[in-house]
Design a protein around this motif. Structure first.
Motif, PDB file in Angstrom:
ATOM      1  N   LEU A 451       0.834  -1.198   0.000  1.00 51.23           N
ATOM      2  CA  LEU A 451       0.000   0.000   0.000  1.00 51.23           C
ATOM      3  C   LEU A 451       0.874   1.256   0.000  1.00 51.23           C
ATOM      4  O   LEU A 451       0.627   2.194  -0.765  1.00 51.23           O
ATOM      5  N   LYS A 454       2.610   1.766  -3.254  1.00 46.95           N
ATOM      6  CA  LYS A 454       1.632   1.878  -4.339  1.00 46.95           C
ATOM      7  C   LYS A 454       1.599   0.665  -5.260  1.00 46.95           C
ATOM      8  O   LYS A 454       1.153   0.737  -6.394  1.00 46.95           O
ATOM      9  N   THR A 457      -3.498  -0.518  -4.602  1.00 44.10           N
ATOM     10  CA  THR A 457      -4.249   0.735  -4.533  1.00 44.10           C
ATOM     11  C   THR A 457      -5.012   0.827  -3.221  1.00 44.10           C
ATOM     12  O   THR A 457      -5.310  -0.187  -2.577  1.00 44.10           O
ATOM     13  N   ARG A 458      -5.325   2.061  -2.824  1.00 43.32           N
ATOM     14  CA  ARG A 458      -6.126   2.247  -1.624  1.00 43.32           C
ATOM     15  C   ARG A 458      -7.487   1.579  -1.757  1.00 43.32           C
ATOM     16  O   ARG A 458      -8.047   1.049  -0.800  1.00 43.32           O
ATOM     17  N   GLY A 459      -8.025   1.603  -2.992  1.00 45.38           N
ATOM     18  CA  GLY A 459      -9.313   0.963  -3.233  1.00 45.38           C
ATOM     19  C   GLY A 459      -9.259  -0.530  -2.991  1.00 45.38           C
ATOM     20  O   GLY A 459     -10.158  -1.104  -2.371  1.00 45.38           O
ATOM     21  N   ASP A 460      -8.197  -1.177  -3.488  1.00 45.18           N
ATOM     22  CA  ASP A 460      -8.047  -2.615  -3.271  1.00 45.18           C
ATOM     23  C   ASP A 460      -7.852  -2.919  -1.793  1.00 45.18           C
ATOM     24  O   ASP A 460      -8.366  -3.926  -1.279  1.00 45.18           O
ATOM     25  N   ARG A 462      -8.956  -1.149   0.776  1.00 40.21           N
ATOM     26  CA  ARG A 462     -10.247  -0.987   1.461  1.00 40.21           C
ATOM     27  C   ARG A 462     -11.195  -2.130   1.124  1.00 40.21           C
ATOM     28  O   ARG A 462     -11.980  -2.562   1.966  1.00 40.21           O
ATOM     29  N   ALA A 463     -11.129  -2.617  -0.117  1.00 40.25           N
ATOM     30  CA  ALA A 463     -12.016  -3.714  -0.510  1.00 40.25           C
ATOM     31  C   ALA A 463     -11.742  -4.967   0.323  1.00 40.25           C
ATOM     32  O   ALA A 463     -12.657  -5.734   0.632  1.00 40.25           O
ATOM     33  N   SER A 464     -10.487  -5.177   0.698  1.00 38.72           N
ATOM     34  CA  SER A 464     -10.132  -6.363   1.472  1.00 38.72           C
ATOM     35  C   SER A 464     -10.330  -6.172   2.962  1.00 38.72           C
ATOM     36  O   SER A 464     -10.767  -7.087   3.662  1.00 38.72           O
ATOM     37  N   GLY A 466     -11.477  -2.895   4.562  1.00 38.32           N
ATOM     38  CA  GLY A 466     -12.218  -1.715   4.988  1.00 38.32           C
ATOM     39  C   GLY A 466     -13.233  -2.040   6.063  1.00 38.32           C
ATOM     40  O   GLY A 466     -14.041  -2.961   5.905  1.00 38.32           O
TER      41      GLY A 466
END
Length: 493
Positions: A451, A454, A457-460, A462-464, A466
């Motif tokens: 993370l 980079k 991604t922050r999205g990935d 959070r998906a795992s 969050g």
């Protein structure tokens, strides 16, 4: 009508499971590599493995099986012995798990221990030590028990349905094997985790070769060589547990899980994801960091990685002697290691280093051979008698008595397959080199590194993870320890 089962926070029943409504719970009555292991880790279907059956003389009711709609419950039922595991229990559990594999009515398996003190404090090693004193036949019988136990652990590690182990109370040795390989491991405020095998002249088995090297940094090496305990939420932060709940919520959680209905053709990952989302409904907050700071974090964690990263036990001891930032801890750790079996220490370190490359199947096959070798070694009987059977406990007299007397050849013998023997046949064809369900625990240090750099991604991220309890606390600890701020931004150090 959907059913919920509550357990009052102030109650102290013999177990949370026993509080479920009787109407809804239905009783069911080394550098060493050997191609022979790799060749059989993918089990041939030419010969069907034999499912163990109960034997005359097995204890009655040492395991209780129950059903709550789609949930199948396994309760270890030897509370006076802290639910220590024996062959009788394994011979009851294995056939039931194989039966539930095929049942369309069985959606989820939950394993717990009777009483409020332990899931399982380990294998019944006192009985094994006495058995070993009978000579070669007794030693072979003890080795056969470990093989049976490892088949159960491997089946849990590769089970084709959601499996939840409730680590409520003492979870050590054999209890770790019944829990740490499951996709979901629940710690509570009463959890006490440890791998104390080097204390009794043994090695951290039950898949320790697999899960310990895969913990962050050198945490696994430290836990294995010192038998350090992790209490309550610390098991979550260290990666041993995937979830932390107060013990008073377990009855409600079980009732909620029993309500789940899986689509007919849902894959195992889809089923696991649904269970994970459902378990998240019961998050009630973790103890504050002021109350319970992360035990294996900060400067102590840096010292652990610095001292326990070496390739020999002697080098680890020298690093501890040189340690200045955590001098008191290093001195205490030196004293702790000095009490351990020298043979156990050297075999354990070798096991952890080579186990990084083993598959989960090869792990249990190899550990069965290592365990059999320890049953013929004098340190096991001496260690069990000194630490567990003597009143008060005494310091064991190890043979050999010093690290210098334990030769590389002697260590090699623990990792070689005796001539003419084949690796143990397992009861499942499942195999992997890394846990396919690791993302249900807190993110690893490597995940956090990706993370920061980079690579993720922050999205990935959070998906795992969050919304998962403990993520913020762990990310903050890792960032404070492993990153520096520069004009270009945050850099991984």
């Amino acid at each position: 009508m959907l059913l919920r089962h509550s357990l009052p926070r102030s109650s102290t029943p013999s177990s949370w499971f026993s509080r479920l409504s009787p109407a809804s719970v239905m009783p069911l009555r080394a550098k060493v590599t050997n191609s022979a292991f790799a060749a059989t880790s993918r089990m041939s279907t030419a010969t069907e493995p034999q499912i163990p059956k109960e034997l005359p003389g097995d204890e009655p009711d040492d395991v209780l099986f129950s059903s709550l709609y789609g949930v199948r419950l396994v309760e270890l039922n030897r509370p006076k012995k802290l639910n220590s595991l024996n062959g009788s229990m394994v011979r009851k559990i294995l056939p039931r798990l194989k039966e539930w594999e095929k049942s369309q009515l069985a959606n989820i398996v939950m394993l717990s221990g009777a009483g409020s003190k332990a899931l399982c404090a380990g294998g019944d090693v006192a009985a094994l030590a006495l058995q070993n004193e009978e000579g070669p036949e007794g030693q072979k019988a003890s080795a056969d028990f470990f093989g049976l136990e490892y088949k159960l652990d491997h089946l849990i590690a590769t089970y084709p349905k959601p499996f939840i182990s409730v680590m409520d109370g003492i979870t050590m040795g054999g209890g770790v094997g019944l829990s740490v390989h499951a996709p979901f491991r629940i710690a509570t405020e009463r959890t006490v985790f440890a791998m104390p095998e080097t204390t009794i002249g043994f090695f951290p088995d039950v898949g320790g070769s697999f899960f310990l090297p895969r913990l962050d940094g050198e945490i696994g090496t430290y836990l294995a060589l010192t038998s350090e305990r992790l209490i309550g939420v610390q098991a979550l932060y260290a990666g041993i547990a995937t979830h932390y709940f107060h013990s008073s919520t377990l009855g409600n959680l079980t009732g909620r899980l029993s309500e789940l209905v899986f689509p007919d053709h849902a894959s195992l990952p889809e089923r696991l994801d649904l269970v994970n989302r459902t378990m998240a409904e019961f998050q009630t907050g973790l103890p504050s960091l002021e109350e319970e700071p992360i035990q294996l974090g900060g400067s102590l964690r840096t010292a652990i990685d610095r001292c326990f990263s070496h390739g020999t036990v002697e080098e680890i001891l020298k690093a501890l002697e040189r340690e200045t930032e955590q001098k008191a801890w290093a001195q205490k750790t030196l004293e702790t290691i000095a009490m351990r079996s020298p043979t156990s220490l050297k075999v354990t370190l070798r096991q952890l280093r080579v186990g990084k490359s083993w598959t989960i199947s090869e792990t249990f096959q190899r550990e069965q051979q290592i365990a059999a070798r320890f049953m013929r070694h004098p340190d096991f009987v001496e260690g069990v008698k000194a630490r567990l059977m003597s009143k008060p406990p005494r310091q064991a007299s190890w043979q050999p008595a010093t690290l210098g007397e334990v030769t590389a050849k002697q260590v090699d013998e623990f990792f070689s397959l005796p001539k003419g023997e084949k690796p143990m046949q397992l009861l499942s064809e499942g195999d992997y080199k890394s846990y396919p369900h690791a993302h249900y625990a807190l993110p690893s240090e490597e995940d956090i590194r990706k993370l920061v750099t980079k690579e993720m991604t922050r999205g990935d991220f959070r998906a795992s993870w969050g919304g998962k309890e403990g993520v913020k606390e762990k990310v903050n600890e890792v960032m404070a320890r492993r990153t520096v701020k520069s004009p270009e931004g945050v850099q991984w150090n």
